[in-house]
Design an enzyme around this catalytic site. Structure first.
Site, PDB file in Angstrom:
ATOM      1  CE  LYS A 110      -4.260  -1.176  -0.394  1.00 28.21           C
ATOM      2  NZ  LYS A 110      -5.030  -1.852   0.638  1.00 28.21           N
ATOM      3  CE  LYS A 142      -7.471 -13.905  -9.227  1.00 28.85           C
ATOM      4  NZ  LYS A 142      -7.072 -12.722  -8.469  1.00 28.85           N
ATOM      5  CE  LYS A 153     -14.770  -2.802 -10.114  1.00 27.05           C
ATOM      6  NZ  LYS A 153     -16.077  -2.780  -9.452  1.00 27.05           N
TER       7      LYS A 153
END
Ligand code: TRP
Length: 331
Positions: free
Chosen positions: A111, A194, A197
């Site tokens: 992150k 795969k 999104k």
């Protein structure tokens, strides 16, 4: 019956990959265990969504899960922020969570790399909130993928640390729920193995996509020049199309195109046309349910209220006991 908890990120609409991944397993599990499935809206604040986006995404995920068959009578389906006891347990767990161990978590480091301008305390303490989500129901099992293994380890650490600190065997150690049979991985329309999104929204077929949009996405799917020798191995992108066809089309349709491929007579345009129609058929019940449910806020409110009530009952019991263990006692 085992107590099972899983969080769902409010990412909006679900695609075929989500359906054949977590969702289908949730559908089975909900009848075999005492399941708590919640939409992790507190967690999603770490990326600072607008109020409209947050609400819209929570609603869309809820609608998609219900449309796919998650049953609010069988499982406890709730919105995380409807259960403030989770936030209290998170606060309490944070007192025994060390900065060093939180900084070492791989998802936190990732992150930092991805959003260097928004490294907030919520990101750092994401694992404590996850632990609170699960142990608030004193759950034993957490059905999550491999990417969540470290978070699961942290849950055990926090649960054990609490038990040791107060010399009591209160929280069970949450373990990964194993699905047993192999998970079906749905490929993307872009040649990737795969459907994802976050990688490429255009590679996804969403459960609620209109037929016209499905046709467009499938016709644009990556293929190749076609085979030049009999029984030639398939390129990844072509294999992907066959893999989806195997799932959504009748066997004879799959075999028909497979034979055409092996005899070098395949026309991908024809195959894609057929595949698009079969995906449209396969998703028809979801599409109808999604549009019906999206327009029925009364029903959604009832589902959320029922879930919140059941979840709060379980959570309130834990918090009451935890408060006493810690020493928050009435005079
Ligand atoms: N972090 C999980 C994900 O990214 C979502 C989640 C939040 C979760 N709290 C949880 C999963 C508790 C399992 C248990 O998918």
């Amino acid at each position: 019956m085992e107590i099972v908890v899983s969080g769902i990120r409010p990412t909006g609409d679900l695609h075929l990959g989500n359906y054949f991944g977590a969702l289908k397993n949730f559908l089975k599990m909900q009848h075999q265990n005492n399941c708590y499935f919640f939409i992790a809206d507190y967690h999603s604040l770490t990326t600072h969504p607008t109020p409209e986006d947050l609400h819209g995404n929570v609603k869309r995920v809820l609608v998609n899960y219900l449309a796919a068959g998650l049953d609010p009578e069988a499982a406890t389906i709730y919105i995380q922020s409807d259960v403030p006891q989770v936030a209290e347990l998170y606060l309490l767990l944070n007192m025994n969570a060390y900065i060093g161990e939180l900084e070492r978590v791989a998802s936190f480091k990732e992150k930092i790399r991805r959003q260097p301008n928004n490294v907030n305390a919520g990101l750092l303490t994401y694992p404590t909130l996850m632990a609170a989500d699960v142990i608030i129901h004193r759950a034993q099992k957490v059905p999550v993928g491999k990417d969540q293994e470290q978070h699961l380890e942290m849950m055990r650490t926090f649960a054990n640390r609490f038990n040791r600190m107060y010399n009591i065997d209160y929280f069970p150690e949450p373990q990964a729920y194993n699905f047993g049979e192999e998970l079906i991985k749905i490929p993307g329309m872009d040649g990737s193995t795969k459907m994802s999104k976050s990688d490429n929204e255009n590679s996804c077929i969403f459960l609620g996509d209109a037929p016209e949009l499905i046709r467009k996405k499938v016709m644009k799917a990556v293929s190749d020049q076609g085979p030049t020798t009999a029984n030639q191995p398939k390129a990844q992108a072509v294999q992907n199309l066959f893999n989806i066809m195997k799932i959504v089309s009748p066997d004879e349709v799959y075999l028909h195109f497979n034979d055409l491929y092996n005899s070098c007579q395949i026309r991908y345009g024809d195959m894609k046309k057929q595949l698009a129609e079969d995906i449209i058929n396969f998703t028809a019940p979801f599409r109808e349910k999604i549009s019906e449910l999206s327009a029925d806020n009364d029903y959604l409110r009832k589902v959320a209220e029922l879930g919140a009530e059941k979840a709060r009952e379980s959570a309130a019991k834990t918090i009451k006991e935890v408060r006493e263990i810690i020493g928050f006692k009435p005079f």
